[in-house]
Design a protein around this motif. Structure first.
Motif, PDB file in Angstrom:
ATOM      1  N   ILE A   1      39.625  12.772  27.082  1.00  0.00           N
ATOM      2  CA  ILE A   1      38.215  12.508  26.709  1.00  0.00           C
ATOM      3  C   ILE A   1      37.899  11.029  26.871  1.00  0.00           C
ATOM      4  O   ILE A   1      36.852  10.641  27.407  1.00  0.00           O
ATOM      5  N   GLU A   2      38.835  10.188  26.419  1.00  0.00           N
ATOM      6  CA  GLU A   2      38.655   8.728  26.546  1.00  0.00           C
ATOM      7  C   GLU A   2      38.487   8.335  28.020  1.00  0.00           C
ATOM      8  O   GLU A   2      37.628   7.518  28.371  1.00  0.00           O
ATOM      9  N   LYS A   3      39.284   8.947  28.890  1.00  0.00           N
ATOM     10  CA  LYS A   3      39.194   8.645  30.331  1.00  0.00           C
ATOM     11  C   LYS A   3      37.850   9.113  30.901  1.00  0.00           C
ATOM     12  O   LYS A   3      37.223   8.423  31.702  1.00  0.00           O
ATOM     13  N   LEU A   4      37.421  10.324  30.504  1.00  0.00           N
ATOM     14  CA  LEU A   4      36.153  10.862  31.013  1.00  0.00           C
ATOM     15  C   LEU A   4      34.964  10.036  30.526  1.00  0.00           C
ATOM     16  O   LEU A   4      33.937   9.949  31.199  1.00  0.00           O
ATOM     17  N   LEU A   5      35.088   9.425  29.359  1.00  0.00           N
ATOM     18  CA  LEU A   5      34.005   8.591  28.825  1.00  0.00           C
ATOM     19  C   LEU A   5      34.007   7.193  29.439  1.00  0.00           C
ATOM     20  O   LEU A   5      32.965   6.667  29.824  1.00  0.00           O
TER      21      LEU A   5
ATOM     22  N   GLY B   1      32.751  24.240  18.289  1.00  0.00           N
ATOM     23  CA  GLY B   1      33.475  23.883  17.062  1.00  0.00           C
ATOM     24  C   GLY B   1      33.119  22.499  16.533  1.00  0.00           C
ATOM     25  O   GLY B   1      32.191  21.842  17.004  1.00  0.00           O
ATOM     26  N   THR B   2      33.893  22.076  15.539  1.00  0.00           N
ATOM     27  CA  THR B   2      33.663  20.774  14.889  1.00  0.00           C
ATOM     28  C   THR B   2      34.991  20.026  14.768  1.00  0.00           C
ATOM     29  O   THR B   2      35.344  19.540  13.698  1.00  0.00           O
ATOM     30  N   GLY B   3      35.714  19.941  15.877  1.00  0.00           N
ATOM     31  CA  GLY B   3      37.067  19.377  15.823  1.00  0.00           C
ATOM     32  C   GLY B   3      37.191  17.962  16.341  1.00  0.00           C
ATOM     33  O   GLY B   3      36.259  17.167  16.290  1.00  0.00           O
ATOM     34  N   ASP B   4      38.400  17.672  16.870  1.00  0.00           N
ATOM     35  CA  ASP B   4      38.755  16.317  17.310  1.00  0.00           C
ATOM     36  C   ASP B   4      37.784  15.745  18.337  1.00  0.00           C
ATOM     37  O   ASP B   4      37.396  14.587  18.245  1.00  0.00           O
ATOM     38  N   VAL B   5      37.429  16.552  19.331  1.00  0.00           N
ATOM     39  CA  VAL B   5      36.598  16.038  20.426  1.00  0.00           C
ATOM     40  C   VAL B   5      35.228  15.620  19.907  1.00  0.00           C
ATOM     41  O   VAL B   5      34.730  14.531  20.211  1.00  0.00           O
TER      42      VAL B   5
END
Length: 263
Positions: A129-133, A151-155
């Motif tokens: 996710i960090e790379k995609l951002l 959902g409401t998780g880590d991402v």
């Protein structure tokens, strides 16, 4: 005085709590970030995100729009936007988004084989996710629409805490089990101080193509009732229509392929 002492204590607590949170940092070149989320999978969130991005561009041709697929395990933006291939790298080692219909797109689906499962633990997902951002050359965008995983998780937490978000759009069907999770999604964004722009009621009614009789397969007006309870706006009411499904499956979303249709 005791009031100034209480205030100092509150400030100190806030500073200690803030230490554990990442500093929000804008994505280079991106003016506004809008996230499209849902509590439950299968409510048409990606379809909605794709058509929102295309509609933003269609409504104002001077605006540059990007679309980020943050669903690492089940990326669907490549198919819906009719895009294949690997991103090129810039001299600064940043990935160049793939483009179609004037929308710059980035997805995990461009980095792995189409049928390959992503069998990763949470830390690897967060790294992706960090790379995609951060490791994408978005150029200059007026809007970046982020298609969140369900959902409401880590991402969701990671994106909300790392990037300043202009607002969140929550997608749900009128079905009770979907509404329970949509409610949680809206509350999560409030907790992390992301404004909820409103709710989209998807698959709200099915009209028989032969006799035109309307059936509320997933129930009627559940999202409207939830919006009223939460004090939020209804941004759209989308029917359960075969054209919407077919156009996304064929990589020609309805906003671009049938802009004059009711859907």
């Amino acid at each position: 005085s005791s009031s100034s002492g209480d205030e100092a204590l509150r400030d100190r607590r806030a500073r200690i709590l803030a230490r554990g949170l990442p500093k929000q940092k804008p994505i280079e070149g991106v003016k506004q970030v809008v996230v499209v989320a849902s509590g439950k999978g299968g409510v048409g969130k990606s379809t909605t995100a794709v058509n929102i991005a295309l509609a933003l561009a269609a409504n104002d041709s001077t605006k540059e729009v990007g679309l980020l697929d943050a669903d690492i395990y089940g990326p669907s933006i490549p198919k819906m936007m009719n895009l294949k291939g690997n991103p090129e790298l810039t001299p600064k080692n940043l990935m160049r988004p793939l483009k179609n219909y004037g929308i710059a797109c980035m997805s995990m689906g461009f980095l792995i084989e189409e049928t390959a499962p992503v069998v990763w633990r949470g830390l690897m997902v967060m790294s992706a996710i960090e790379k995609l951002l951060r490791q994408v050359d978005w150029g200059q965008l007026d809007y970046l629409v982020i298609d969140m995983p369900p959902g409401t998780g880590d991402v969701q937490l990671s994106v909300s805490q790392n990037v300043p978000i202009a607002g969140a759009v929550i997608v749900s069907t009128p079905q009770d089990v979907a509404l329970l999770d949509a409610h949680k999604g809206a509350e999560m964004f409030r907790k992390v101080h992301v404004p909820v722009l409103g709710l989209v009621q998807n698959m709200s009614v099915f009209q028989c193509p032969k006799c035109k009789h309307e059936t509320h397969i997933f129930g009627a007006d559940g999202v409207r009732d939830l919006a009223k309870n939460l004090g939020l706006d209804i941004l759209g009411d989308i029917p359960l229509h075969v054209n919407i499904r077919e156009t996304c499956d064929s990589g020609q979303p309805v906003v671009i392929s049938q802009p004059q249709s009711d859907a």
